[in-house]
Design a protein around this motif. Sequence first.
Motif, PDB file in Angstrom:
ATOM      1  N   GLU A  21     -51.994  14.388 -19.343  1.00 14.45           N
ATOM      2  CA  GLU A  21     -52.823  13.197 -19.141  1.00 14.45           C
ATOM      3  C   GLU A  21     -53.401  12.694 -20.461  1.00 14.45           C
ATOM      4  O   GLU A  21     -53.532  11.477 -20.660  1.00 14.45           O
ATOM      5  N   ALA A  22     -53.731  13.608 -21.373  1.00 14.48           N
ATOM      6  CA  ALA A  22     -54.247  13.200 -22.675  1.00 14.48           C
ATOM      7  C   ALA A  22     -53.220  12.357 -23.419  1.00 14.48           C
ATOM      8  O   ALA A  22     -53.567  11.357 -24.075  1.00 14.48           O
ATOM      9  N   ILE A  23     -51.950  12.730 -23.315  1.00 11.36           N
ATOM     10  CA  ILE A  23     -50.885  11.951 -23.943  1.00 11.36           C
ATOM     11  C   ILE A  23     -50.810  10.561 -23.329  1.00 11.36           C
ATOM     12  O   ILE A  23     -50.754   9.551 -24.029  1.00 11.36           O
ATOM     13  N   VAL A  24     -50.841  10.517 -22.002  1.00 16.89           N
ATOM     14  CA  VAL A  24     -50.795   9.229 -21.308  1.00 16.89           C
ATOM     15  C   VAL A  24     -51.975   8.362 -21.712  1.00 16.89           C
ATOM     16  O   VAL A  24     -51.814   7.180 -22.057  1.00 16.89           O
ATOM     17  N   ALA A  25     -53.180   8.928 -21.680  1.00 18.25           N
ATOM     18  CA  ALA A  25     -54.374   8.161 -22.010  1.00 18.25           C
ATOM     19  C   ALA A  25     -54.324   7.630 -23.437  1.00 18.25           C
ATOM     20  O   ALA A  25     -54.649   6.468 -23.696  1.00 18.25           O
ATOM     21  N   GLY A  26     -53.910   8.488 -24.380  1.00 15.36           N
ATOM     22  CA  GLY A  26     -53.839   8.062 -25.772  1.00 15.36           C
ATOM     23  C   GLY A  26     -52.872   6.919 -25.985  1.00 15.36           C
ATOM     24  O   GLY A  26     -53.165   5.956 -26.707  1.00 15.36           O
ATOM     25  N   LEU A  27     -51.720   6.997 -25.331  1.00 16.24           N
ATOM     26  CA  LEU A  27     -50.697   5.961 -25.503  1.00 16.24           C
ATOM     27  C   LEU A  27     -51.070   4.664 -24.795  1.00 16.24           C
ATOM     28  O   LEU A  27     -50.911   3.567 -25.355  1.00 16.24           O
ATOM     29  N   VAL A  28     -51.576   4.785 -23.575  1.00 16.90           N
ATOM     30  CA  VAL A  28     -51.915   3.588 -22.793  1.00 16.90           C
ATOM     31  C   VAL A  28     -53.164   2.906 -23.348  1.00 16.90           C
ATOM     32  O   VAL A  28     -53.204   1.687 -23.509  1.00 16.90           O
ATOM     33  N   ASP A  29     -54.184   3.695 -23.669  1.00 13.54           N
ATOM     34  CA  ASP A  29     -55.427   3.107 -24.177  1.00 13.54           C
ATOM     35  C   ASP A  29     -55.221   2.398 -25.508  1.00 13.54           C
ATOM     36  O   ASP A  29     -55.883   1.388 -25.784  1.00 13.54           O
ATOM     37  N   ARG A  30     -54.322   2.916 -26.323  1.00  8.91           N
ATOM     38  CA  ARG A  30     -54.042   2.288 -27.621  1.00  8.91           C
ATOM     39  C   ARG A  30     -52.944   1.232 -27.512  1.00  8.91           C
ATOM     40  O   ARG A  30     -52.528   0.668 -28.508  1.00  8.91           O
ATOM     41  N   ARG A  31     -52.470   1.003 -26.288  1.00  3.21           N
ATOM     42  CA  ARG A  31     -51.460  -0.016 -26.000  1.00  3.21           C
ATOM     43  C   ARG A  31     -50.157   0.205 -26.769  1.00  3.21           C
ATOM     44  O   ARG A  31     -49.462  -0.735 -27.140  1.00  3.21           O
ATOM     45  N   LEU A  32     -49.841   1.478 -26.977  1.00  4.41           N
ATOM     46  CA  LEU A  32     -48.564   1.813 -27.598  1.00  4.41           C
ATOM     47  C   LEU A  32     -47.441   1.788 -26.573  1.00  4.41           C
ATOM     48  O   LEU A  32     -46.278   1.544 -26.919  1.00  4.41           O
TER      49      LEU A  32
END
Length: 289
Positions: A21-32
Amino acid sequence: MTDEPLAGINLAVVGAGSMGEAIVAGLVDRRLIEASRVTCSHPRAARREALAAAHGVAVTGDNVAAARDAEIVVLAVKPQMLSGVMAELRGGLRDEQLVISIIAGASTTALAEGLHHGAVVRTMPNTPAQIGQGVTVWYATEDVDAHGRERVRAMLSALGREFEVHDERQVAMATAVSGTGPTYIFLFIEALTDAAVHLGFPRHVARELVLDTMSGSADFALQSGKHVAELRDMVTSPGGTSAEALYELEKGRLRTVVSDAVWAAFERTLQLEARLEGKDDGTEQRRRR
């Protein structure tokens, strides 16, 4: 090679626990990566619902379905679940798909053989990745091309700092240092907090004093560029409080205990590797003395 290596790709996270989930959050929140292009698989319905609600991603209980259309497949299951997951995915991955594992002890040999797939990356993140301040050490097989490596860097940068190594053994070493490292730090924080309470501080005050001291000291060490021994000498006056405290720590073999703990974690990583590669013959307990 594009300036945005993750643009337009589909991502699958197989076994989306805390680190997944940390990976998902980091990628989605940063709009990568767009949330609509992320699919997370997990066996528990409640967990799937929580992931969908928190991040707007697609969810499924089917690992094969999650990986089917993804350019990148992240394996984030528990080590004891890996064999079953690899059996599910074996033979279904396309050559161009990139597999990234965050599973402790899962070597690229075990992953490549278990999945019948060559483009594999082994990583070791740590728990501060959940707030974007982690450190991840990673190793890629020869089948991962330059563009694939750029995608890995972009992904792992969303979790904090990333370090590529060219000797896979260093990922096992990192598991014992940076991967397990927060455990050592948390234990020291707990011990120092308890000591402050023993002196007479209220626990909530002790906690804040210790956490701010730890955080500030780490930032100071990073920004100063000096060796930590030099920083320690700066606050250790002859016959002073620091000198007295350091004497007790050294008398208690702090350095040796820390070294033994790191070595034990490293050996445990090697045991997990051997087990996942089917080489565990019961002789993995190699203690350093």
